[in-house]
Motif scaffolding. Structure first.
Motif, mmCIF file in Angstrom:
data_model
loop_
_atom_site.group_PDB
_atom_site.id
_atom_site.type_symbol
_atom_site.label_atom_id
_atom_site.label_comp_id
_atom_site.label_asym_id
_atom_site.label_seq_id
_atom_site.Cartn_x
_atom_site.Cartn_y
_atom_site.Cartn_z
ATOM 1 N N PRO A 182 -13.572 32.396 -57.954
ATOM 2 C CA PRO A 182 -13.256 33.582 -57.141
ATOM 3 C C PRO A 182 -12.797 33.140 -55.744
ATOM 4 O O PRO A 182 -12.992 31.981 -55.354
ATOM 5 C CB PRO A 182 -14.582 34.330 -57.081
ATOM 6 N N LEU A 183 -12.238 34.090 -55.034
ATOM 7 C CA LEU A 183 -11.599 33.748 -53.757
ATOM 8 C C LEU A 183 -12.546 33.057 -52.770
ATOM 9 O O LEU A 183 -12.143 32.134 -52.055
ATOM 10 C CB LEU A 183 -11.060 35.044 -53.133
ATOM 11 N N ILE A 191 -21.920 38.807 -49.177
ATOM 12 C CA ILE A 191 -21.239 39.845 -48.389
ATOM 13 C C ILE A 191 -22.128 40.370 -47.263
ATOM 14 O O ILE A 191 -21.678 40.556 -46.137
ATOM 15 C CB ILE A 191 -20.789 40.998 -49.322
ATOM 16 N N TYR A 209 -15.688 45.767 -51.296
ATOM 17 C CA TYR A 209 -15.279 44.363 -51.388
ATOM 18 C C TYR A 209 -15.382 43.824 -52.808
ATOM 19 O O TYR A 209 -14.536 43.061 -53.257
ATOM 20 C CB TYR A 209 -16.127 43.511 -50.437
ATOM 21 N N GLN A 210 -16.443 44.232 -53.503
ATOM 22 C CA GLN A 210 -16.633 43.715 -54.855
ATOM 23 C C GLN A 210 -15.592 44.300 -55.820
ATOM 24 O O GLN A 210 -15.180 43.645 -56.766
ATOM 25 C CB GLN A 210 -18.061 43.975 -55.319
ATOM 26 N N CYS A 216 -12.529 42.357 -55.389
ATOM 27 C CA CYS A 216 -12.656 41.089 -56.113
ATOM 28 C C CYS A 216 -12.407 41.295 -57.607
ATOM 29 O O CYS A 216 -11.762 40.502 -58.274
ATOM 30 C CB CYS A 216 -14.050 40.530 -55.862
HETATM 31 S S1 SF4 Z 1 -16.857 39.680 -54.136
HETATM 32 FE FE1 SF4 Z 1 -16.579 38.120 -52.557
HETATM 33 S S2 SF4 Z 1 -18.446 36.937 -52.712
HETATM 34 FE FE2 SF4 Z 1 -18.282 38.036 -54.643
HETATM 35 S S3 SF4 Z 1 -17.200 36.655 -56.006
HETATM 36 FE FE3 SF4 Z 1 -15.710 37.972 -55.044
HETATM 37 S S4 SF4 Z 1 -14.959 36.793 -53.333
HETATM 38 FE FE4 SF4 Z 1 -16.902 35.893 -53.927
#
Ligand code: SF4
Length: 469
Positions: free
Chosen positions: A270-271, A359, A411-412, A415
């Motif tokens: 993941p990023l 986060i 944010y999730q 992702c």
């Molecule tokens: S939401 Fe943020 S912390 Fe969780 S896997 Fe994705 S990039 Fe990583």
């Protein structure tokens, strides 16, 4: 066993014969231990998060139904008492803030709709009577409006279906899309369309209850001495990681992460982890927080202790062997539970930080050489957009959607969208998607499994090719 209520076991929906539909209009009235309290809530939370995840995916309604049935069964929400108790526990937990209330309402309404769609005609008619207090119109009235009603239904459906006269305020979405006949303030709705009305009513009722709970200070009331054991649970429920800590990640058979091939696996990270890895390569060093975040991630991805030591030492080029052994090797061994006990309860091979910790639980990076954190949360929009472009993640529309999620502080979900864009059709395949968007190791595991599955000419002993450049 800690008992939080001493109340008789419920009568399991005997009257309704609707095992999977509950309006949650009566507070549960049965005994529950403190352990059950937490387990029930986490199980429901897992289902609701799955619903949120599925909504983000571009998959067919059939696959959505299948995935939801699977998770509902897996988490025992087919059990009436479990379903009811877990709903009320989360209702109390999620009444805390406007944002939590909105999230809970959305996922619960989706779960309710899914269950409605699974009802037989007979069960639906029962639900309409019971929950919306609607009776079908008499045959004479139906005949009287035959021509008008036939404009909204087929002749076959007209013959067999029952129609309901509903106050038009309950059928606004049907009226807006011209799907029912309106007369004297009543909307005439065929049974097949009555789902919409039930769902709207469910939403309205739940929104009202959540607002009432919030306004009555019910959440704060849970702080009193008697309920002090459950208050921390309720307060932090929305941050809970629903995956058991003991669960380990498994790479597809024949694939092993080693000090030599971590680089080749970065496209499946993941990023957050890609950025730490990029920072490590650029600086030949990682600061404490990033070392922990990445170190635990690699351990969760089954990098052995020996390989982890080798990997970090190779990258810390400016550090002498003596300094590495003294300042860094101890910490790495500690991460693997080989030094200093298990201060935070970790055991060898357990997972590292989940997304909620990365986060919300870490001090935000404050300088350019601090690489820990979550890019979706900690980068500003411009930087994030630039990074997505640089990594060639999706097209401009995809990138806009990811940024939109960031703007909404989801944010999730941003992702998860990143995953969806870089792994087309993953969700409709049997790639294990549980907890993608909740845990970096789940993202990694799903990505590696996806690559392994869809690589037509792959050599299984080799790491997968990059998902995106
Ligand atoms: S939401 Fe943020 S912390 Fe969780 S896997 Fe994705 S990039 Fe990583």
């Amino acid at each position: 066993m800690n008992v939080i209520g001493l109340i008789p076991k419920s009568n399991k929906n005997a009257e309704s014969n609707l095992p999977s539909l509950n309006w949650y209009d009566t507070t549960p009235n049965y005994e529950l231990s403190l352990d059950q309290f937490e387990v029930y809530a986490l199980k429901r939370l897992k289902v609701l998060r799955k619903i949120e995840q599925i909504k983000m995916m571009k998959v067919t309604p059939d696959i959505i139904r299948q995935k939801l049935d699977q998770i509902i069964k897996q988490e025992d929400l087919t059990d009436h008492d479990m379903d009811e108790a877990s709903h009320f526990i989360l209702r109390l937990s999620y009444c805390q803030t406007e944002e939590l209330r909105r999230w809970f309402l959305q996922q619960e309404a989706a779960l309710f709709r899914h269950r409605l769609q699974a009802l037989t005609e007979q069960q639906l008619a029962h639900a309409v009577r019971k929950y919306a207090q609607l009776q079908p119109i008499a045959a004479a009235e139906k005949e009287k409006y035959r021509d008008a009603l036939l404009q909204f239904t087929t002749p076959v459906e007209f013959q067999t279906a029952q129609f309901y006269a509903v106050p038009f305020t309950q059928a606004l979405s049907l009226l807006a899309t011209r799907q029912c006949f309106l007369r004297a303030g009543s909307a005439y709705v065929p049974q097949s369309k009555v789902l919409t009305i039930l769902e709207a009513k469910f939403r309205t009722d739940l929104a009202r209850f959540l607002a009432l709970l919030a306004n009555a200070g019910s959440f704060q009331a849970a702080q009193d001495a008697e309920a002090s054991r459950i208050f921390p649970l309720l307060k932090n429920m929305h941050r809970a990681l629903v995956q058991p800590r003991e669960q380990q990640m498994h790479l597809p058979e024949g694939q092993v992460l080693t000090a030599d091939n971590v680089e080749q696996f970065t496209s499946s990270m993941p990023l957050c982890m890609r950025q730490i890895h990029a920072g490590l390569k650029a600086d030949h060093h990682l600061k404490y927080q990033a070392r922990l975040q990445y170190g635990f991630f690699l351990r969760g991805a089954q990098l052995s202790l020996e390989d982890a030591l080798l990997f970090f030492q190779r990258h810390f080029q400016k550090v002498t062997n003596e300094k590495f052994q003294k300042e860094y090797a101890y910490n790495i061994r500690h991460m693997y539970g080989k030094e200093g006990g298990t201060k935070d309860g970790r055991k060898e091979g357990q997972l590292g930080y989940g997304c909620s910790k990365i986060i919300g639980g870490l001090v935000a990076p404050s300088s350019a050489n601090e690489h820990h954190g979550c890019p979706f949360k900690h980068y500003d929009e411009q930087n994030l957009h630039r990074l997505l472009q640089k990594l060639n993640i999706g097209d401009e529309k995809d990138r806009r959607e990811i940024l939109q999620q960031k703007k909404m502080q989801q944010y999730q979900l941003a992702c998860l969208k990143h995953f969806e864009v870089t792994h087309p059709n993953a969700f409709s395949s049997d790639v294990p998607m549980d907890n993608v968007g909740n845990h970096p190791n789940a993202w990694f595991q799903a990505s590696v499994a996806y690559q392994s599955k869809f690589q037509s000419t792959s050599n299984p002993s080799q790491p997968p090719k990059a998902v995106s450049p």
